[in-house]
Design a protein around this motif. Structure first.
Motif, PDB file in Angstrom:
ATOM      1  N   ALA A 133     -10.008  25.316  -9.831  1.00 50.62           N
ATOM      2  CA  ALA A 133      -8.848  24.288  -9.525  1.00 50.62           C
ATOM      3  C   ALA A 133      -8.520  23.709 -10.722  1.00 50.62           C
ATOM      4  O   ALA A 133      -7.270  23.516 -11.250  1.00 50.62           O
ATOM      5  N   ARG A 134      -9.348  22.544 -11.236  1.00 50.31           N
ATOM      6  CA  ARG A 134      -9.133  21.888 -12.588  1.00 50.31           C
ATOM      7  C   ARG A 134      -8.128  20.618 -12.134  1.00 50.31           C
ATOM      8  O   ARG A 134      -8.501  19.617 -12.910  1.00 50.31           O
ATOM      9  N   PHE A 135      -7.247  20.986 -11.308  1.00 47.67           N
ATOM     10  CA  PHE A 135      -6.194  19.689 -11.296  1.00 47.67           C
ATOM     11  C   PHE A 135      -5.827  19.445  -9.841  1.00 47.67           C
ATOM     12  O   PHE A 135      -5.537  20.436  -9.099  1.00 47.67           O
ATOM     13  N   GLY A 136      -5.949  18.167  -9.337  1.00 47.98           N
ATOM     14  CA  GLY A 136      -5.629  17.769  -8.192  1.00 47.98           C
ATOM     15  C   GLY A 136      -4.710  16.608  -7.896  1.00 47.98           C
ATOM     16  O   GLY A 136      -4.523  15.991  -8.955  1.00 47.98           O
ATOM     17  N   MET A 137      -4.163  16.397  -6.768  1.00 49.90           N
ATOM     18  CA  MET A 137      -3.482  15.218  -6.585  1.00 49.90           C
ATOM     19  C   MET A 137      -4.424  14.238  -5.667  1.00 49.90           C
ATOM     20  O   MET A 137      -4.633  14.713  -4.521  1.00 49.90           O
ATOM     21  N   PHE A 138      -4.095  12.787  -6.041  1.00 50.49           N
ATOM     22  CA  PHE A 138      -4.984  12.034  -4.993  1.00 50.49           C
ATOM     23  C   PHE A 138      -3.708  11.158  -4.584  1.00 50.49           C
ATOM     24  O   PHE A 138      -2.563  10.810  -5.246  1.00 50.49           O
ATOM     25  N   ILE A 139      -3.764  10.814  -3.274  1.00 55.99           N
ATOM     26  CA  ILE A 139      -2.585   9.964  -2.583  1.00 55.99           C
ATOM     27  C   ILE A 139      -3.235   8.779  -2.182  1.00 55.99           C
ATOM     28  O   ILE A 139      -3.942   8.781  -1.125  1.00 55.99           O
ATOM     29  N   HIS A 140      -2.935   7.775  -2.539  1.00 58.48           N
ATOM     30  CA  HIS A 140      -3.085   6.403  -1.890  1.00 58.48           C
ATOM     31  C   HIS A 140      -2.009   5.834  -1.274  1.00 58.48           C
ATOM     32  O   HIS A 140      -0.911   5.417  -1.734  1.00 58.48           O
ATOM     33  N   TRP A 141      -2.093   5.569   0.258  1.00 58.51           N
ATOM     34  CA  TRP A 141      -1.011   5.233   0.873  1.00 58.51           C
ATOM     35  C   TRP A 141      -1.468   4.584   2.143  1.00 58.51           C
ATOM     36  O   TRP A 141      -2.609   5.029   2.786  1.00 58.51           O
ATOM     37  N   GLY A 142      -0.861   3.509   2.609  1.00 57.39           N
ATOM     38  CA  GLY A 142      -1.147   2.626   3.920  1.00 57.39           C
ATOM     39  C   GLY A 142      -0.255   1.659   4.140  1.00 57.39           C
ATOM     40  O   GLY A 142       0.693   1.501   3.459  1.00 57.39           O
ATOM     41  N   LEU A 143      -0.645   0.778   4.892  1.00 52.75           N
ATOM     42  CA  LEU A 143      -0.029  -0.421   5.013  1.00 52.75           C
ATOM     43  C   LEU A 143       0.376  -1.349   3.923  1.00 52.75           C
ATOM     44  O   LEU A 143       1.445  -1.866   3.736  1.00 52.75           O
ATOM     45  N   TYR A 144      -0.642  -1.216   2.683  1.00 50.83           N
ATOM     46  CA  TYR A 144      -0.349  -1.894   1.485  1.00 50.83           C
ATOM     47  C   TYR A 144       0.767  -1.552   0.846  1.00 50.83           C
ATOM     48  O   TYR A 144       1.292  -2.432  -0.171  1.00 50.83           O
ATOM     49  N   ALA A 145       1.527  -0.719   0.988  1.00 46.80           N
ATOM     50  CA  ALA A 145       2.696  -0.057   0.535  1.00 46.80           C
ATOM     51  C   ALA A 145       3.789  -1.033   0.681  1.00 46.80           C
ATOM     52  O   ALA A 145       4.625  -1.142   0.197  1.00 46.80           O
ATOM     53  N   ILE A 146       3.802  -1.848   1.642  1.00 45.64           N
ATOM     54  CA  ILE A 146       4.709  -2.670   2.405  1.00 45.64           C
ATOM     55  C   ILE A 146       4.712  -3.871   1.540  1.00 45.64           C
ATOM     56  O   ILE A 146       5.805  -4.234   0.599  1.00 45.64           O
ATOM     57  N   PRO A 147       3.744  -4.676   1.375  1.00 47.70           N
ATOM     58  CA  PRO A 147       3.729  -5.624   0.361  1.00 47.70           C
ATOM     59  C   PRO A 147       3.872  -5.296  -0.972  1.00 47.70           C
ATOM     60  O   PRO A 147       4.248  -6.179  -1.766  1.00 47.70           O
ATOM     61  N   ALA A 148       3.448  -3.990  -1.472  1.00 48.63           N
ATOM     62  CA  ALA A 148       3.761  -3.402  -2.548  1.00 48.63           C
ATOM     63  C   ALA A 148       3.121  -4.152  -4.056  1.00 48.63           C
ATOM     64  O   ALA A 148       3.432  -4.071  -4.890  1.00 48.63           O
ATOM     65  N   ARG A 149       1.725  -4.567  -3.398  1.00 44.80           N
ATOM     66  CA  ARG A 149       1.025  -5.168  -4.739  1.00 44.80           C
ATOM     67  C   ARG A 149      -0.310  -4.526  -4.544  1.00 44.80           C
ATOM     68  O   ARG A 149      -1.485  -5.178  -4.854  1.00 44.80           O
ATOM     69  N   SER A 150      -0.267  -3.032  -4.408  1.00 38.45           N
ATOM     70  CA  SER A 150      -1.685  -2.484  -4.585  1.00 38.45           C
ATOM     71  C   SER A 150      -2.412  -2.525  -3.317  1.00 38.45           C
ATOM     72  O   SER A 150      -2.591  -3.616  -2.721  1.00 38.45           O
ATOM     73  N   GLU A 151      -3.222  -1.649  -3.299  1.00 35.99           N
ATOM     74  CA  GLU A 151      -4.336  -1.542  -2.258  1.00 35.99           C
ATOM     75  C   GLU A 151      -5.160  -2.709  -1.994  1.00 35.99           C
ATOM     76  O   GLU A 151      -6.004  -2.803  -1.162  1.00 35.99           O
ATOM     77  N   TRP A 152      -5.485  -3.246  -3.339  1.00 37.96           N
ATOM     78  CA  TRP A 152      -6.452  -4.393  -3.326  1.00 37.96           C
ATOM     79  C   TRP A 152      -5.861  -5.629  -3.184  1.00 37.96           C
ATOM     80  O   TRP A 152      -6.195  -7.053  -3.161  1.00 37.96           O
ATOM     81  N   GLY A 153      -4.418  -5.807  -2.863  1.00 39.89           N
ATOM     82  CA  GLY A 153      -3.417  -7.033  -2.803  1.00 39.89           C
ATOM     83  C   GLY A 153      -4.212  -8.055  -1.813  1.00 39.89           C
ATOM     84  O   GLY A 153      -4.255  -9.005  -1.839  1.00 39.89           O
ATOM     85  N   ARG A 154      -4.798  -7.100  -0.460  1.00 41.46           N
ATOM     86  CA  ARG A 154      -5.110  -7.752   0.417  1.00 41.46           C
ATOM     87  C   ARG A 154      -6.490  -8.811   0.062  1.00 41.46           C
ATOM     88  O   ARG A 154      -6.639 -10.071   0.403  1.00 41.46           O
ATOM     89  N   SER A 155      -7.455  -8.325  -0.926  1.00 45.40           N
ATOM     90  CA  SER A 155      -8.349  -9.014  -1.316  1.00 45.40           C
ATOM     91  C   SER A 155      -8.151 -10.027  -2.471  1.00 45.40           C
ATOM     92  O   SER A 155      -8.550 -11.171  -2.469  1.00 45.40           O
ATOM     93  N   TYR A 156      -7.167  -9.563  -3.496  1.00 41.83           N
ATOM     94  CA  TYR A 156      -6.928 -10.568  -4.260  1.00 41.83           C
ATOM     95  C   TYR A 156      -6.315 -12.075  -3.634  1.00 41.83           C
ATOM     96  O   TYR A 156      -6.594 -13.048  -4.153  1.00 41.83           O
ATOM     97  N   GLU A 157      -5.712 -11.535  -2.557  1.00 42.73           N
ATOM     98  CA  GLU A 157      -4.902 -12.743  -2.213  1.00 42.73           C
ATOM     99  C   GLU A 157      -5.576 -13.374  -0.755  1.00 42.73           C
ATOM    100  O   GLU A 157      -5.193 -14.062  -0.041  1.00 42.73           O
ATOM    101  N   GLU A 158      -6.780 -12.870  -0.405  1.00 38.26           N
ATOM    102  CA  GLU A 158      -7.547 -13.409   0.430  1.00 38.26           C
ATOM    103  C   GLU A 158      -6.860 -13.273   1.792  1.00 38.26           C
ATOM    104  O   GLU A 158      -6.893 -14.649   2.467  1.00 38.26           O
ATOM    105  N   LEU A 159      -6.166 -12.435   2.209  1.00 37.60           N
ATOM    106  CA  LEU A 159      -5.483 -12.219   3.503  1.00 37.60           C
ATOM    107  C   LEU A 159      -6.394 -12.147   4.604  1.00 37.60           C
ATOM    108  O   LEU A 159      -7.016 -11.084   4.497  1.00 37.60           O
ATOM    109  N   SER A 160      -6.227 -12.850   5.571  1.00 40.03           N
ATOM    110  CA  SER A 160      -6.998 -12.510   6.938  1.00 40.03           C
ATOM    111  C   SER A 160      -6.228 -11.474   7.429  1.00 40.03           C
ATOM    112  O   SER A 160      -5.230 -10.764   7.275  1.00 40.03           O
ATOM    113  N   ASN A 161      -7.092 -10.750   8.834  1.00 44.39           N
ATOM    114  CA  ASN A 161      -6.454  -9.797   9.376  1.00 44.39           C
ATOM    115  C   ASN A 161      -5.039 -10.549  10.080  1.00 44.39           C
ATOM    116  O   ASN A 161      -4.190  -9.449  10.227  1.00 44.39           O
ATOM    117  N   GLU A 162      -5.064 -11.631  10.515  1.00 48.57           N
ATOM    118  CA  GLU A 162      -3.805 -12.231  11.105  1.00 48.57           C
ATOM    119  C   GLU A 162      -2.682 -12.357   9.979  1.00 48.57           C
ATOM    120  O   GLU A 162      -1.724 -11.642  10.319  1.00 48.57           O
TER     121      GLU A 162
END
Ligand code: FHN
Length: 430
Positions: A19-48
């Motif tokens: 195959a040699r060639f694939g697509m990765f799809i990163h998608w979830g709640l983090y697309a709403i704040p739109a600051r990457s999937e690590w935004g929650r860690s960088y900004e130290e956001l609680s579950n609340e």
């Protein structure tokens, strides 16, 4: 005692190496704040703090058929979607949590619709599953350098039962291996610090996965992260070594070999901009021809490339990514024979480009205009077909190959209206 079976391994891996060639799809709640999937860690956001994104999640444009078509037209042969990322939000209908896409305004089992759409396009189905879970109460946060609550004194006073978290993680992996048909690829992510291997009860996990999905191929991140190669490379394979090495955002200089010099199967995971998850202000997208050259480089070193897209909060792949997928797809239409099923060549890398090979066919990817604006050479002779492609930049339209009347046994991959032939073919071939 675990014994690595190379024959069984090569059988299971054959479609993937082709195959040699694939697509990765990163998608979830983090697309709403739109600051990457690590935004929650960088900004130290609680579950609340983060709950508002769960309440809001309603990607009305979610259309996995469009995603699957985009992957197929780009020449990709497999697609891997984040079924769950570190924020703990499940894109599948898990019976072990309420924190899932079927409980949002969208009300859909995203993974179910995704796997069906990818299979309709005849592509292989992969699911990414995080080992980390910042939502689950029993996932350790104290002294964990990534957890969003690492500095929250109050939160870190709670009692945790990590085994209870592992039971939850294993049961969810059992769900995705049971409820969504035949999975072709599982992409676990990721081991770090002392959180490796049996800390995840990895042998028990892999035995369960292999029982439910005997042909699935699995990455090496129960042992390592994007750095490091794991036990298969070190020559002391564990039961959870994984089937391919996963260099992240880098291409190993000479491919990847184990301690005995045996080539290992590997896949470079690459972003188009600098983020996996959608990031509204990260417009630093790599040019299409650079991404094509990365794919060629991976294959020329015996590896795969999985190229990431991060859909936005409505479920749309960003237009900058679509533009690049279109250009890559056009290039693949004319040149995929130098990618699929190809690998390292017996011929040294030329200064002006790279070489891929499949059996007795050698493909020269000539990048630099070492001989005039756009000459392209392919020599057909008894033992080897040399087909040379020049790829000098996205602005030049690529068309199909043709044979020049003066050189009946040479195939020219025509890269423009009037490619200028070199004065002497011999000078090109020496
Ligand atoms: O933390 C993740 C990251 O968000 C992304 O999923 C990449 C993809 O390889 N893996 C981890 C970082 O290595």
């Amino acid at each position: 005692m675990y014994k690595f079976n190379r024959e069984e391994y090569n059988r299971r891996m054959s479609w993937y190496v082709d195959a040699r060639f694939g697509m990765f799809i990163h998608w979830g709640l983090y697309a709403i704040p739109a600051r990457s999937e690590w935004g929650r860690s960088y900004e130290e956001l609680s579950n609340e703090d983060y709950q508002k994104y769960f309440e809001e999640f309603n990607p009305v444009d979610y259309n996995p058929k469009a995603w699957a078509k985009a992957a197929k037209e780009a020449g990709m042969k497999y697609v891997v979607l984040t079924a769950k990322h570190h924020d703990g939000f499940c894109l599948f209908d898990s019976k072990y949590t309420e924190y899932k896409s079927t409980n949002t305004k969208l009300g859909r089992d995203i993974v179910k619709d995704f796997v069906e759409a990818v299979r309709v396009e005849g592509l292989k189905v992969g699911l990414y599953f995080t080992l980390l879970d910042w939502y689950h109460n029993d996932y350790p946060s104290l002294n964990d350098r990534f957890h969003p609550m690492r500095n929250n004194e109050e939160y870190n006073k709670r009692e945790i039962d990590f085994d209870n978290y592992l039971d939850y993680m294993h049961k969810q992996i059992e769900e995705i291996c049971t409820n969504y048909g035949k999975l072709d690829l599982l992409w676990f992510d990721f081991a770090y610090d002392d959180m490796r291997g049996e800390v995840w009860r990895a042998t028990e996990l892999i035995n369960m996965v292999r029982k439910l999905q005997p042909d699935v191929i699995i990455d090496n991140r129960l042992e390592v992260s994007g750095e490091g190669y794991g036990s298969l490379a070190e020559g002391n394979p564990t039961p959870y070594h994984g089937d391919f090495v996963t260099p992240e955002k880098m291409i190993p200089p000479n491919g990847i070999q184990d301690v005995n010099g045996e080539d290992l199967i590997w896949e470079a995971c690459v972003t188009m901009n600098n983020n996996w998850g959608y990031h509204a202000t990260d417009k630093f997208y790599k040019p299409a021809d650079m991404l094509i050259k990365k794919l060629v480089e991976c294959v020329s070193k015996g590896g795969n490339m999985i190229l990431n897209v991060g859909p936005d909060a409505r479920g749309n792949i960003p237009k900058e990514a679509i533009e690049r997928l279109d250009i890559i797809g056009n290039w693949m239409k004319d040149n995929s024979e130098s990618i699929y099923g190809c690998g390292k060549s017996s011929i040294e890398k030329p200064d002006y480009g790279r070489v891929t090979q499949k059996g007795n066919k050698i493909y020269f990817h000539i990048y630099e205009n070492s001989i005039g604006p756009l000459p392209l050479i392919g020599i057909k002779h008894e033992e080897v077909d040399l087909i040379k492609y020049l790829y000098s930049g996205a602005e030049v339209p690529i068309s199909t190959s043709w044979v020049h009347s003066d050189y009946p046994n040479i195939v020219f991959a025509n890269l423009g209206e009037n490619p200028i032939l070199p004065d002497s073919i011999d000078t090109v071939l020496e």
